[in-house]
Design an enzyme around this catalytic site. Structure first.
Site, mmCIF file in Angstrom:
data_model
loop_
_atom_site.group_PDB
_atom_site.id
_atom_site.type_symbol
_atom_site.label_atom_id
_atom_site.label_comp_id
_atom_site.label_asym_id
_atom_site.label_seq_id
_atom_site.Cartn_x
_atom_site.Cartn_y
_atom_site.Cartn_z
ATOM 1 N N ARG A 158 0.826 -1.215 0.000
ATOM 2 C CA ARG A 158 0.000 0.000 0.000
ATOM 3 C C ARG A 158 0.858 1.262 0.000
ATOM 4 O O ARG A 158 0.546 2.235 -0.696
ATOM 5 C CB ARG A 158 -0.961 -0.025 1.192
ATOM 6 N N ASP B 261 -3.925 -15.597 7.135
ATOM 7 C CA ASP B 261 -2.651 -16.117 6.623
ATOM 8 C C ASP B 261 -1.936 -17.018 7.633
ATOM 9 O O ASP B 261 -0.906 -17.619 7.306
ATOM 10 C CB ASP B 261 -1.733 -14.957 6.221
HETATM 11 C C1 S3P Z 1 -3.960 -9.073 1.886
HETATM 12 C C2 S3P Z 1 -5.192 -9.580 2.142
HETATM 13 C C3 S3P Z 1 -5.462 -11.006 2.376
HETATM 14 C C4 S3P Z 1 -4.196 -11.773 2.703
HETATM 15 C C5 S3P Z 1 -3.059 -11.418 1.803
HETATM 16 C C6 S3P Z 1 -2.760 -9.920 1.874
HETATM 17 C C7 S3P Z 1 -3.829 -7.625 1.631
HETATM 18 O O1 S3P Z 1 -6.014 -11.553 1.198
HETATM 19 O O2 S3P Z 1 -4.439 -13.163 2.654
HETATM 20 O O3 S3P Z 1 -1.885 -12.132 2.182
HETATM 21 O O4 S3P Z 1 -2.702 -7.088 1.681
HETATM 22 O O5 S3P Z 1 -4.857 -6.971 1.392
HETATM 23 P P1 S3P Z 1 -7.596 -11.442 0.884
HETATM 24 O O6 S3P Z 1 -7.934 -10.038 0.689
HETATM 25 O O7 S3P Z 1 -7.787 -12.242 -0.380
HETATM 26 O O8 S3P Z 1 -8.264 -12.088 2.059
#
Ligand code: S3P
Length: 430
Positions: A26, A315
């Site tokens: 981000r 995760d």
């Molecule tokens: C993330 C959101 C999660 C996570 C990924 C990172 C993010 O995925 O599993 O490792 O940075 O927004 P999802 O949005 O598919 O749940």
């Protein structure tokens, strides 16, 4: 590449986990469309973040410095340029899904692809709602990469009022990024309780975000200005040392500078409930709470993880499964069907590898049940291009009989490049 792991009798020392992956992506993306310089301190220097940086460079963004201090020369909201080549998102779902939202309203077209894991992951969850905003996509077989975002000059997106059906921070962020380029307001409702880094960081860059318990709205009029972002240590990386310290008797580990953002601390809460002793000291409050942890082993007991807890530990479920094999009683996880569409189908890849180690696990569509304690036997572990499977089963190897061979360990470069160095230092077998 392979690694061989042997049982360990004590975990001791200090771990400083690398920067948070979600915040790092981000900081780069928001910095790219902000005016002026963005500084990211303690950025994660890993494969996934490099994928985001390389895509942004192909869109004309200058990025320099190192992990301690990375500088993004923002191009302003309308300064990105059409890439000459296909954008390669590597193994990173976050890169692909966030860029789909960002690119939806740029006025030029771009094609995105990824590695053999990423091209099997669903992208319609992002393309669908973006299409409602007026974006256009071509997806392979209607849901997958390689995919093309078709955006034309003077074709403006429209703000929408959208009910999120999946608690996904990637989908949420993708829609908010598109909302920055849309006419009117974009409002999200429904499953908005996933990790909230976007909601915390965008206002730091000057975006106009309205947040209530029921909805998040962003105005298409907002311009972003460069900011300095201190990236906290990644709690998903810290989870491996929390679990290892919990699994190995007489362990005492300090983990420094970890994000204590409540949308990310689900695993810490469950680990405490299972008997791991974790003391927390908060050192920073804004924009992300950060602190130091002292983790000591305790008597482990099974627990039931409810669906509402899953987004805050999504995760960390593979390492939870490893922990569950050594806990007394039943550990049951439900509401985690999203695991099936991660870097691998993590319900299957966890089950397959635990069974290879001689453990019993019952799987469901949305989770699993493990009754412990069970003894684990060292064996060959397949990791399916999935960094969290590689690291979780490396920790399993520390409590298994004999030697555990982890195949395809290069995947740890995705999120935790010096994982095996830290493992060596904490176990004293460097
Ligand atoms: C993330 C959101 C999660 C996570 C990924 C990172 C993010 O995925 O599993 O490792 O940075 O927004 P999802 O949005 O598919 O749940």
């Amino acid at each position: 590449m392979k690694k061989h792991i042997k049982a360990s009798n004590r975990l001791h020392g200090v771990a400083i986990v690398p920067g948070d992956k979600s915040v790092s992506h981000r900081a780069m993306i928001f910095g790219a469309i902000a005016s002026g310089k963005t500084e990211a301190l303690n950025l994660l220097d890993s494969g996934d973040v490099h994928s985001t940086q390389n895509c942004l460079r192909a869109l004309g963004v200058e990025i320099s410095g190192n992990a301690a201090r990375t500088v993004v020369n923002g191009r302003g909201k309308h300064g990105l340029i059409q890439p000459k080549d296909i954008l390669d998102c590597g193994n990173s779902g976050t890169t692909m899904r966030l860029l789909m939202g960002l690119l939806a309203g740029q006025g030029f077209s771009a094609t995105l692809t990824g590695d053999n894991s990423l091209i099997k992951r669903p992208m319609k969850r992002v393309a669908g709602p973006l299409t409602l905003m007026g974006a256009e996509f071509t997806l392979t077989n209607g849901d997958f990469a390689p995919l093309t975002v078709h955006s034309r000059q003077h074709q403006k997106l429209k703000g929408i009022d959208y009910h999120l059906k999946i608690a996904s921070a990637q989908v949420k962020t993708s829609l908010l990024l598109a909302g920055l380029y849309a006419e009117g307001m974009t409002t999200l409702r429904g499953e908005i309780g996933s990790r909230d880094h976007t909601e915390r960081l965008l206002p730091f860059f000057g975006a106009d975000l309205k947040i209530s318990p029921e909805s998040i709205s962003i105005s298409g009029l907002a311009e972003l200005a460069g900011a300095t972002i201190r990236v906290p240590g990644d709690p998903s990386s810290a989870a491996f040392w929390i679990a290892a310290a919990g699994l190995i008797k007489n362990s005492d580990v300090e983990i420094q500078n970890v994000s204590l953002n409540p949308t990310r601390t689900g695993f810490m809460n469950v680990a405490k409930r299972m008997g791991i002793r974790i003391e927390t000291e908060t050192t920073v409050e804004q924009p992300e709470p950060i602190g130091n942890l002292r983790v000591r082993s305790g008597d482990l007991c099974g627990t039931s993880v409810a669906p509402h807890e899953i987004p805050s530990m999504i995760d960390e479920i593979p390492i939870l499964a490893v922990l569950a094999t050594q806990a007394h009683g039943v550990t049951e996880v439900h509401g985690a069907e999203e695991l099936r569409v991660k870097e691998s189908d993590r319900i299957e890849t966890v089950a397959q590898n635990l069974r290879a180690m001689g453990a019993k696990i019952e799987t469901f569509k949305d989770g699993f049940r493990i009754e412990g304690p069970q003894s684990l036997q060292g064996c060959a572990i397949e990791t399916f291009l999935d960094h969290r499977i590689a690291m979780s089963f490396s920790i399993a190897g520390l409590v298994a009989k004999g030697e555990t061979e982890i195949r395809g360990v290069d995947s740890v470069l995705t999120s935790y490049p010096n994982f095996y160095e830290v493992l060596g230092a904490l176990t004293g077998v460097l």
